[in-house]
Each structure stands twice: as C-alpha cells, then as structure tokens.
Enzyme design. Structure first.
Site, PDB file in Angstrom:
ATOM      1  N   PRO A 109     -19.388  91.802 -41.355  1.00 45.98           N
ATOM      2  CA  PRO A 109     -19.933  91.077 -40.200  1.00 45.98           C
ATOM      3  C   PRO A 109     -21.383  90.665 -40.444  1.00 45.98           C
ATOM      4  O   PRO A 109     -22.175  91.433 -40.986  1.00 45.98           O
ATOM      5  CB  PRO A 109     -19.835  92.105 -39.058  1.00 45.98           C
ATOM      6  N   GLY A 121     -22.548  85.417 -42.475  1.00 46.64           N
ATOM      7  CA  GLY A 121     -22.619  83.963 -42.338  1.00 46.64           C
ATOM      8  C   GLY A 121     -21.318  83.227 -42.531  1.00 46.64           C
ATOM      9  O   GLY A 121     -21.321  82.042 -42.848  1.00 46.64           O
ATOM     10  N   LYS A 122     -20.182  83.888 -42.307  1.00 47.80           N
ATOM     11  CA  LYS A 122     -18.882  83.236 -42.526  1.00 47.80           C
ATOM     12  C   LYS A 122     -18.666  82.093 -41.531  1.00 47.80           C
ATOM     13  O   LYS A 122     -18.305  80.986 -41.915  1.00 47.80           O
ATOM     14  CB  LYS A 122     -17.751  84.275 -42.394  1.00 47.80           C
ATOM     15  N   THR A 123     -18.869  82.377 -40.255  1.00 54.91           N
ATOM     16  CA  THR A 123     -18.609  81.368 -39.223  1.00 54.91           C
ATOM     17  C   THR A 123     -19.589  80.210 -39.323  1.00 54.91           C
ATOM     18  O   THR A 123     -19.196  79.038 -39.242  1.00 54.91           O
ATOM     19  CB  THR A 123     -18.685  82.017 -37.825  1.00 54.91           C
ATOM     20  N   SER A 128     -13.366 105.594 -56.844  1.00 53.20           N
ATOM     21  CA  SER A 128     -14.531 105.207 -57.646  1.00 53.20           C
ATOM     22  C   SER A 128     -15.489 106.358 -57.935  1.00 53.20           C
ATOM     23  O   SER A 128     -16.412 106.207 -58.725  1.00 53.20           O
ATOM     24  CB  SER A 128     -15.288 104.065 -56.958  1.00 53.20           C
ATOM     25  N   LYS A 179     -23.163  98.466 -54.682  1.00 53.65           N
ATOM     26  CA  LYS A 179     -23.504  99.788 -55.224  1.00 53.65           C
ATOM     27  C   LYS A 179     -24.802  99.743 -56.030  1.00 53.65           C
ATOM     28  O   LYS A 179     -25.646 100.649 -55.922  1.00 53.65           O
ATOM     29  CB  LYS A 179     -22.355 100.301 -56.093  1.00 53.65           C
TER      30      LYS A 179
END
Length: 783
Positions: free
Chosen positions: A363, A366-368, A684, A727
């Site tokens: 979230p 900057g996807k939207t 991992s 990481k």
C-alpha cells in the site's frame, strides 16, 4: 316476566342448563342470534324451553374444541333468556337470546346429554351513582360518540339509545355490545364485576379503537386518492388516443423522437440499432406511467449513453510521455520502461491488442496514481473501478432485466462514465475479491481481461456484445497469491518494490511537500523541511513501503505551523531533526540496529515485510538433553521445517565441524527468533538458522558484521529467495554493509539502485559450506 322468574331473580344462586359458545360473548341486555349444532347445546336449549326458557351461556377458552369439558370454559358467563327458537332442516337450531345478568359458575352437574351448572348471580345490587361514576359515564359517552364518527358500520341512532340509559351497568354493557372488539377484550369486560373498573376498561378500549380507525381511514383515503388519480390519467390518455385517431394523426411524442434522433446520431452497429429500434417501438406502445415503461427508458438511456464508436485520439510522443511519468512519479523505472515500450509498439502497430498490466506492491507505493499517469501520457480518458470486497458475479456482468431493480454491471457503467471506447481502465484491488453462493466475480473477469474474448463482452443487462478490446486495462493488487491462477495468467505482472529512504525523501521534496503546502495555504518561505528531518520522520515515525503515512506526518507538521502563524506566534518555521518531536511527539518506531559483535549462537538474518523489511537475530542455545529441537518465536510451519532441514545439514557435517558422533543424543537445541508476538514464516532464514546452530555447537562466534538470507537444503545447497531489495535496504539501514545471499539472486541485485550498491559488499554463495567459511573463520572471499 312471571312470578316464578321474579322469585328466581331474587335468589343468590341458580341452577340452569349450560350453553357453551365459541368466539361469542353475550353481555347482559344484549339480544343476539346464535346458530347451535352440537348435541349437548341442543339438549340444553330444549331443556330450557321446557322450563322457564333461561340458560347460562359460557364462552370456550379455545373455540377449536368440539366437546368442551368444564376446565375448557370461562367461569364467568351470562344468564340469558331464549326469546326465539327455530329448528332448521339440517337439524341445527337458530335461537335468539337476550342477556339478563352476569353469573359466576360454582359447580358443574352432568345430566344425561348436557351440563347443568350451579351459579352465583353477580348483578344483584344497583351501585350508587356518585360524581366519579357520572364523570366516567360522560367520558365513555363522549369517546363512544367519536368512535361512531369513524366507524360507519354503526347507525347514528345508536348514540341516542345509549344516551337515554341512566343505569351504569346497563350503560356499560350496551356500549360494549356495540363495539367491534376482539374476543379476549369482550371476555375481560364481562369479567369486570366492578362498574367503575368496567367503565375505565371500556374507556381505554374505545380510545385504542379510535386510534386504529383513524389510521385505517388515513390509509383508505390515501389509496382512494391514488386510485382516482390513476383512473383519471387512464381516462385522459384514452381520450387523447381517441382524438389522435379521429384526426388521423400519427405524431410521435417528444420522448420517442428524442430517442430516435439520438440513435441516428450515434451511427450504431446494425445489430445494436435493431435492438434499440425494437425497444423504442415497445416504449411507444407502453403506457408512459407503467413500470414497464420506466424499465425500457432506463435500458435505452444505458445503451445510448455507451461509447459504441467514440474513440479518443491518441497522440503518442515518447519524450512527452516520459516527462509526464517522471513529473508525477519518482523511481519505478521498470514500470515506466514497460509503459514506454508499450507506447513505442503502439505507435508502430496501432492495431495491436493492448496488454493487461498488473501492478503488485505494498500500500502507498503509487499503483493507483500510476494508472492516472498512464492515461495522461497516452492522452486517454481514465476510469477507476475498485473491486475490494466484491463477491457477486452480477457486479461484473450485471443483472438480467427480468429482475426488479436490475442494472448493468460495473464494467459497463464505468465505460458509460468514461465516454470513450479506449480509456485507461484501472481495476483496483483485484486481490480483495471473494466468492459466495451468488457466483465468483474473478471468473467473470476472465472474459473482460482476455484479449481474445473481450471484443464481444456481453453484459446480462445489455444482452448486447460490447467491444472492450481497445481498452488498456491496468489492475492493482497488494499480493499475487489470492488472485486465481487463470486470471493471473491473463495479466503481465509488474512488481512495485517499496521505496528506499532516499527515494522517499526525493518524493517528499518533489511531490508531497509542494502539494501539502498548496492545500494548507502556505509557501516555501513560511515552512522549510530539511532533508535530514524527512529522513528522521521516515525512520522513527513511519513504517511502510509506500509514502502514505509520510504524507500524513508532513501534513500534521504543516497544520501545526499553520496554527502558529494564524495565532501570531511565528511567521516562518524551519523543520529540523531537533524540532520533529515538538510537532510529532516521541518517536513511534525504532528499527533494529545491528550490534556487529561476534557472538556464539547468534546470527543476523534479513526479513521481508510489507512495511519495508527489517533485520532479525536468530538465537540458538545448546543445553544437556536427548537431542530435542525446540522452536520458539511465533514461527510458521515453513520456517519450522527450514530449521529442521538446517539441523539435519549440520548433523551431516559433524566430522568437518569437529562435533562428537553422539552430540545429537547428548544435547537439546533451542532455536529462538526474537519479537515473539510477530508471526514469522518462510524459508529465507534457512542459512541464518544453520549458521547459528553451527556456531552454538562448535563454540565459534558468528562474525557480527554479516547479514544473510537464503534457503538451505539437506545437501547444503543455497536456494534463491524473494524481497532482495527490501532486505538489503533493511540491512543498510541497520548499519550492516556485508551481505551474504544466494548466487541465483544476482539478477535481483542488479536491479538495486547504484547508490545503495556502492555502500555494501555482497558475498554470493551457492552452498552452505561457503557461508560457514565466511562467518565462522577462514579467509573471507568478498565480492
């Protein structure tokens, strides 16, 4: 009445035949016809006719009982005189009785085929009519007059009859006999021996009945008015129709003409035009006020509002598109490059079908907003549809018109809103959909997002194919695993990793702060944020991969500065690392700082989180025992299996590590991962756990300057893992510059910004032996 009757009335007790009534209460002074068919009742009436024509009438508690016993009857009833008795051809009796007095049953006497009862006569004394009694009678009379106004079933002469009665008992019983009451209410009034109690009950009952009648009258008036209006409209419409026929006029009304003109202007495909014309003709023949006409209008509005042929002209300029993307988003080079590639192909091959891009990231990354930037770079319309929480297939495909309240699906509605056939269509939160008994919306999206099928997408409401092939679909999700595999297969996945601290600072300086200052009415002269202050906000007041909380914290500081300026306590503010606490209070977060000490049984791993990653110490203690392995720290199943695999590998290397042959039978191992309240899972940490176990068993300290990540197998192979960028940023933030990671993750390392690469030294390994050589001693092979 004869002398015998007078004598009996003066007695306190009386024995008479019993007539059981069903659902009927007979009051004193009330004349009522009854239809009698039960054998016991007929016998009782015939016995009464032989004697003095008197009988006691008792009501049944349950009128469904055919042959009532004494316990099925009420104990208070009415002494009545049989005025008339007629035998009917079917064997039943029709009788007319008049109530005389109340009576309380003392005993039942069964005689042959009927009951006789011994009863106490209750209405023996006439009460004194005092002022309270007169007031009660007047109040009851007034309310009864009001009741008659609302109840048209009672003749107006009734009120004259009641007004002339002066005796309170007869007055109350006469009014009670004229009211339309429920059986239980009538029985309660009959059982009210006290005259005052009876009048009070009667008053309350009449008040309630008046309120009910008022509501009924109001409803009837409203219904009658609506019916009259509908009839009037129908009559006028039929007259208008007849007049037009007489004048030989075939003139279409304005509404029909408007629909026809709009359909002509749109130049619809032939199949669509046929359907529209058919619906217009249907509307013409349908009464305008009917529900069916409303359904047809809504359908025509929907069809004619859709952009069947309207295409927004594209102006593809790669330099301009790059400037648009760079001006609105910092970083995200992979995504920008993919968009520019699409534009280049689009320019060379305009007819090529659009790809389906799926932006996956935490979230706030900057996807939207990236979807809006893509639309701006392409010069297309932009439309957004949030799919979070959608669980009904009809939300995508629409409802069939046979259902009341049907409507098109959200895809068609969004296209209607877009106004063009080739918008950028953002499907937000595709990983938040779910399914239930109403269907699976993800399955419905398969047709929408398949370039081979979506040129004829059919909505249940439209029942017409709509071409979605020119739409550029962009989907967003936080994680990929909830998305069904067939749906994910139709999309090109582009992962948006979390921003580095440097990128967040640049985003704040370039985008967030100018926007926040503009929203709060401030200028750069009135408030200034230093770069170091932004770094501190990022590290100590937010914990996220994106920049949403950073924006909130910057806005909080700006609000406080605005308040100071308005109150006259300052004209400008400089936000520094020292003044942050003044505005935001004590720090909310503290990232783990590496101790960098060489410790036995402790190795430092790197963890991937949705909020930016962190370092994680793995602690191992060796205690005398029988070879038991204990795992604590809220570990998931995968991480527990990884720990067991690491231990098995160390046991296979006991000779090289100098361990005794039976060490696994003499000692217990306890592996603990701190921050026990936080759930942890994944493979991992395999090489980190193996390193800590080897250190604890051999007594050799682990070099504290190393942070590591990688999955380990039983043979000691080191397998690749995910979240490398996140990481490495976590290790760098914690002060660790020496990293150990799988050889196969080299490709991921190449994507890390050069600025970060310069600060760290990475050791790529493909076997656990290399890891142990690095951390437990020997020559370090630093790449």
């Amino acid at each position: 009445m004869d002398q015998e009757m007078v004598t009996k009335e003066t007695e306190k007790y009386i024995e008479l035949p019993l007539l059981a009534s069903r659902g009927v209460v007979v009051f004193p002074h009330m004349v009522i016809p009854l239809l009698v068919g039960r054998e016991k009742s007929i016998e009782a009436l015939e016995k009464a006719m032989v004697k003095d024509k008197e009988i006691i009438i008792l009501s049944q508690k349950d009128e469904k009982i055919e042959d009532p016993d004494p316990e099925d009857l009420y104990t208070i009833g009415t002494i009545a005189e049989v005025k008339q008795l007629v035998k009917l051809p079917n064997g039943m009796l029709k009788v007319v009785v008049e109530g005389i007095k109340r009576a309380r049953i003392i005993d039942f006497i069964e005689i042959d085929e009927y009951f006789e009862v011994r009863a106490e006569i209750l209405d023996q004394t006439v009460p004194e009519v005092d002022l309270e009694m007169k007031a009660l009678m007047k109040a009851v009379l007034n309310k009864f007059q009001e009741y008659i106004k609302y109840n048209r079933n009672l003749p107006s002469e009734t009120i004259m009859t009641v007004t002339n009665i002066e005796e309170p008992a007869r007055f109350s019983d006469t009014i009670a006999s004229h009211l339309e009451l429920k059986f239980r209410q009538e029985q309660d009034l009959l059982e009210a021996i006290s005259i005052k109690e009876r009048l009070n009950k009667l008053l309350e009952i009449i008040k309630d009945e008046i309120e009910i009648l008022k509501v009924e009258q109001k409803i009837q008036k409203k219904v009658r008015k609506q019916v009259e209006k509908t009839q009037k409209e129908y009559y006028l419409r039929e007259q208008l129709k007849a007049i037009k026929e007489e004048l030989d006029e075939d003139e279409e009304d304005d509404e029909i003409e408007e629909y026809r003109n709009k359909a002509e202007e749109l130049d619809l495909p032939e199949k669509i035009r046929e359907k529209v014309d058919k619906e217009i003709e249907k509307l013409k023949k349908t009464p305008s006020m009917s529900p069916e006409a409303t359904v047809i209008r809504n359908y025509l509005d929907c069809v004619l509002d859709l952009p069947w042929n309207k295409v927004r002209e594209e102006k593809i300029d790669l330099d301009e598109a790059k400037n648009v993307l760079d001006s609105e988003h910092y970083g995200l080079e992979d995504v920008k490059e993919r968009i520019l590639e699409y534009l280049a192909v689009r320019k060379l091959a305009p007819q090529k079908k659009s790809p389906i891009l799926c932006l996956i990231g935490a979230p706030g990354v900057g996807k939207t907003s990236l979807g809006r930037s893509i639309a701006r770079a392409l010069g297309r319309d932009f439309v957004r549809l949030s799919l979070g929480g959608v669980r009904d297939e009809a939300e995508i495909r629409g409802h069939r018109r046979t259902y009341i309240g049907s409507r098109p699906g959200r895809i068609i509605n969004a296209m209607r809103e877009a106004g063009s056939k080739n918008p950028v269509f953002l499907l937000d939160e595709v990983d938040k959909m779910s399914s239930d008994f109403r269907g699976d919306p993800a399955a419905a999206l398969l047709e929408v997002l398949d370039p081979e099928q979506n040129n004829e997408f059919t909505d249940h409401y439209l029942e017409l194919p709509f071409d979605l092939s020119k739409v550029l679909f962009v989907t967003t999700a936080n994680v990929a695993y909830p998305i069904p595999a067939p749906l994910l297969d139709r999309m090109e996945v582009i992962e948006l990793p979390g921003y580095t601290e440097d990128e967040k600072v640049e985003i704040a300086l370039r985008h967030l702060i100018p926007r926040i200052l503009n929203e709060h009415g401030l200028t750069e002269d009135e408030i200034h944020f230093s770069s170091n202050s932004i770094y501190r906000i990022i590290r100590e007041y937010t914990r996220e991969a994106g920049v949403r909380n950073l924006e909130r914290k910057l806005a909080a500081i700006t609000r406080k500065v605005s308040k100071e300026i308005v109150e006259g306590r300052g004209r400008q503010a400089r936000v520094t690392t020292q003044s942050i606490e003044k505005y935001l209070g004590v720090p909310k977060f503290k990232y783990e700082k590496a101790q960098k000490k060489d410790r036995v049984g402790v190795a430092t791993g790197m963890a991937y989180t949705q909020t930016g990653g962190d370092i994680l110490d793995i602690e191992v203690a060796v205690v005398p025992g029988k070879g038991k392995l204990t795992l604590t720290g809220s570990l998931g199943d995968v991480m527990k299996e990884s720990a067991r695999a690491a231990l098995s590998y160390i046991r296979s290397k006991q000779e090289e590590l100098g361990l005794s042959d039976n060490f696994h039978e003499e000692y217990d191992l306890h592996v603990h991962v701190p921050k026990g309240a936080t759930p942890k899972d994944g493979p991992s940490a395999g090489i980190t756990i193996a390193s800590a176990i080897a250190s604890a068993l051999t007594g050799q300290p682990v070099k504290g300057k190393y942070a590591m990540t990688g999955e380990v197998t039983l043979r000691g192979r080191v397998l690749p893992v995910g979240g490398i960028k996140t990481k490495i940023m976590a290790a760098r933030r914690a002060g660790l510059k020496d990293i150990i990671m799988p050889e196969e993750n080299k490709k991921d390392f190449e994507e890390i910004p050069v600025k970060i690469k310069k600060d760290i030294r990475v050791n790529f390994v493909n076997h656990m032996d290399q890891v142990l050589d690095l951390i437990l001693g020997g020559d370090e092979d630093e790449n």
